[in-house]
Design an enzyme around this catalytic site. Structure first.
Site, PDB file in Angstrom:
ATOM      1  N   SER A   1       0.839  -1.199   0.000  1.00  0.00           N
ATOM      2  CA  SER A   1       0.000   0.000   0.000  1.00  0.00           C
ATOM      3  C   SER A   1       0.872   1.246   0.000  1.00  0.00           C
ATOM      4  O   SER A   1       1.995   1.233   0.540  1.00  0.00           O
ATOM      5  CB  SER A   1      -0.895   0.021   1.249  1.00  0.00           C
ATOM      6  OG  SER A   1      -1.526   1.276   1.417  1.00  0.00           O
TER       7      SER A   1
ATOM      8  N   TYR B   1      -2.580  -1.081  10.160  1.00  0.00           N
ATOM      9  CA  TYR B   1      -2.512  -1.462   8.750  1.00  0.00           C
ATOM     10  C   TYR B   1      -1.177  -1.027   8.149  1.00  0.00           C
ATOM     11  O   TYR B   1      -0.507  -1.806   7.460  1.00  0.00           O
ATOM     12  CB  TYR B   1      -3.680  -0.822   7.999  1.00  0.00           C
ATOM     13  CG  TYR B   1      -3.751  -1.170   6.537  1.00  0.00           C
ATOM     14  CD1 TYR B   1      -4.254  -2.401   6.116  1.00  0.00           C
ATOM     15  CD2 TYR B   1      -3.332  -0.261   5.555  1.00  0.00           C
ATOM     16  CE1 TYR B   1      -4.337  -2.721   4.775  1.00  0.00           C
ATOM     17  CE2 TYR B   1      -3.409  -0.566   4.214  1.00  0.00           C
ATOM     18  CZ  TYR B   1      -3.912  -1.793   3.828  1.00  0.00           C
ATOM     19  OH  TYR B   1      -3.980  -2.109   2.484  1.00  0.00           O
TER      20      TYR B   1
END
Length: 244
Positions: free
Chosen positions: A144, A157
């Site tokens: 990401s 995350y």
């Protein structure tokens, strides 16, 4: 039409929706035999119904990656059925909610670490013997952009994706003298259920669908893949499907 993944055996985690489902359908179009892992059997069946338009039905494996020992069991089952594995796509991840790091409940923190990081380590360890038996194993993990730009409240995350990148790059350096190609994909901002969970006020129709970023996964999975130990942006013009 040349099938770029013809007869390749590919395992995809998080394959019931979003990016995983889109990659599964594209791989099927390219001739791959699929093994799909996700929590929901019903959702996997929906994906498989579309896959069967292009080739054989997928092997559907409904289980939660929190159950780490089952990854070893899955590897044993695939060894008995196929004898090897050509492509591994580690896509499954959970958000864990957006909250200050110190406000994250310990149970949520450990769930995010387990699914996003520990499960991928278990996949590497369990499936390496089967990948070695392939002529040109290809491993692709989904990261990401949050690792580049740390953002408040995305702590759990972001931590897992940063750790995943380091783990995958380290592994890539360890197998650089083999036929393995090991890489990561940064999908960018995409219309997925996780994005909707993180940004509920955002209009999802302003975002590209996951089907638009599947080319990079094919490029990384095919025999001609030139990259190793890299992070590729799925929305680079070389890969991204530009809609008129």
């Amino acid at each position: 039409m040349t099938l770029r993944l013809k007869n390749k055996i590919a395992l995809i985690t998080g394959a019931s929706r979003g990016i995983g489902a889109a990659v599964a359908k594209r791989f099927a179009q390219e001739g791959a035999q699929l093994i799909l892992v996700a929590r929901s059997f019903a959702d996997l069946e929906e994906v498989d119904n579309e896959i069967q338009q292009y080739g054989p039905p997928a092997v559907l494996v409904p289980f939660d990656l929190m159950d780490l020992p089952r990854i070893d069991d899955l590897a044993k089952s695939i060894a008995k059925r196929f004898g090897h594995l050509d492509i591994l796509v580690g896509n499954a991840a959970i958000l864990g909610g957006l909250t200050p790091i110190t406000h994250t409940p310990p149970t949520i923190w450990h769930q995010v670490m387990t699914v996003n990081l520990h499960a991928n380590w278990h996949l590497l360890k369990a499936f390496e013997p089967l990948l070695i038996k392939a002529h040109d194993a290809r491993l692709v993990f989904v990261t990401s952009g949050i690792t580049i730009h740390p953002t408040p409240y995305w702590g759990g995350y972001a931590v897992t994706k940063s750790a995943l990148e380091t783990m995958v790059k380290t592994y890539a350096s360890e197998v650089k003298h083999t036929a393995f190609k090991v890489n990561l994909v940064n999908p960018g901002t995409i219309r997925t259920p996780m994005r909707a969970q993180a940004m509920p006020g955002e209009d999802p129709m302003t975002l590209p669908p996951p089907e638009d970023i599947t080319e990079v996964f094919v490029r990384l999975a095919e025999a001609e893949c030139p990259w190793h130990g890299e992070i590729l942006s799925a929305q680079e013009l070389a890969f991204f499907k530009v809609r008129g």
